[in-house]
Design an enzyme around this catalytic site. Structure first.
Site, PDB file in Angstrom:
ATOM      1  NE  ARG A 150       7.242  -2.722   6.389  1.00 48.45           N
ATOM      2  CZ  ARG A 150       5.788  -2.332   6.194  1.00 48.45           C
ATOM      3  NH1 ARG A 150       4.664  -1.997   5.061  1.00 48.45           N
ATOM      4  NH2 ARG A 150       5.369  -2.700   7.443  1.00 48.45           N
ATOM      5  NE  ARG A 207      -4.624  -0.948  10.766  1.00 48.66           N
ATOM      6  CZ  ARG A 207      -3.294  -0.673  10.165  1.00 48.66           C
ATOM      7  NH1 ARG A 207      -3.160   0.493   9.221  1.00 48.66           N
ATOM      8  NH2 ARG A 207      -2.136  -1.052   9.962  1.00 48.66           N
ATOM      9  NE  ARG A 245       6.255   0.135  10.225  1.00 51.53           N
ATOM     10  CZ  ARG A 245       4.670   0.273   9.577  1.00 51.53           C
ATOM     11  NH1 ARG A 245       4.371   0.284   8.684  1.00 51.53           N
ATOM     12  NH2 ARG A 245       3.671  -0.404  10.771  1.00 51.53           N
ATOM     13  CE  LYS A 279      -1.786  -0.633   4.274  1.00 58.12           C
ATOM     14  NZ  LYS A 279      -1.377  -2.600   4.429  1.00 58.12           N
ATOM     15  NE  ARG A 326       2.166  -4.519  11.514  1.00 56.47           N
ATOM     16  CZ  ARG A 326       3.530  -4.384  10.326  1.00 56.47           C
ATOM     17  NH1 ARG A 326       4.351  -5.244  11.876  1.00 56.47           N
ATOM     18  NH2 ARG A 326       3.204  -3.739   9.839  1.00 56.47           N
TER      19      ARG A 326
END
Ligand code: AMP
Length: 215
Positions: free
Chosen positions: A127, A88, A160, A13, A171
């Site tokens: 990431r 969400r 992160r 996203k 998650r």
């Protein structure tokens, strides 16, 4: 045009949001980025949010809804907005619909990006993100030209704190129980919903997103 990018963590996203917003001069409203900025600034919202974010749980709806309302009110009129990471939950989605209506806006498209949990877990562990422009890299699949530095603006990239194996599993669970039902919510709304495979190359996904939006 107002668009929601919906999908699990790591599906792309952020990557697609930056590309699209740059190409179309649209604004991005990325609740995860807004919360991380609030945390770094040490605001009361940031302090409250931190306890949920660190374990991969959702920050309470009311805090998120207020934050988005403030952000939207500050945007210049007439700009297209891409929502990434919001809404969400169903409570957020229905509060959001009312908020948009009061502002004379509406969601035109919902782009649902999809990939398997295996692909998502692999992507998230490598990431790296740019805190300045939001560009997303992957140490294995899409490394920056210079290690640890954003190609676009030279800002040092960060990993992160919630991109760990333990937190990622939670998650993904939270996504399937709380957020995935929003696909049916928007399929029953006036927005047009498109499903796109997020486990393709960045260019292929971008091509399909643009085609879906007719831009
Ligand atoms: P993200 O960057 O979208 O993966 O979000 C990182 C974390 O911020 C999530 O795991 C949640 O703890 C929190 N968060 C971001 N957006 C929302 C939202 N719309 N509702 C609740 N929590 C959120």
């Amino acid at each position: 045009m107002d668009v929601i990018l919906l999908g699990p963590p790591g599906v792309g996203k952020g990557t697609q949001g930056v590309l699209l917003a740059d190409a179309m001069s649209w604004q991005r409203v990325v609740t995860g980025d807004l919360l991380r900025a609030a945390k770094d600034a040490g605001t009361p919202l940031g302090q409250q949010a931190q306890q949920y974010m660190s374990i991969g749980e959702l920050v309470p709806d009311q805090l998120i809804i207020e934050m988005v309302k403030e952000k939207l009110a500050a945007l210049p009129a007439g700009t297209g907005v891409l929502f990434d990471g919001f809404p969400r939950t169903e409570a957020q989605a229905s509060a959001f619909s009312m908020m948009l209506k009061a502002m004379g806006r509406k969601i035109d498209y919902v782009i649902v990006l999809e990939a398997s949990d295996e692909v998502l877990t692999e992507r998230i562990s490598g990431r790296r993100s740019c805190p300045s422009c939001g560009s997303v890299y992957n140490t294995v699949l899409a490394p920056p030209q210079r290690e640890g530095v954003c190609d676009k603006d030279g800002t040092p990239l960060f990993h992160r704190a919630d991109d760990t194996v333990a937190t990622v599993q939670n998650r993904l669970n939270v996504y399937s129980t709380e957020t995935e039902p929003l696909i049916a919510y928007y399929e029953g709304s006036r927005a047009t919903v498109h499903h796109i495979k997020g486990d393709q190359g960045v260019d292929e996904v971008q091509g399909e997103v643009c085609q879906a939006l007719g831009v």
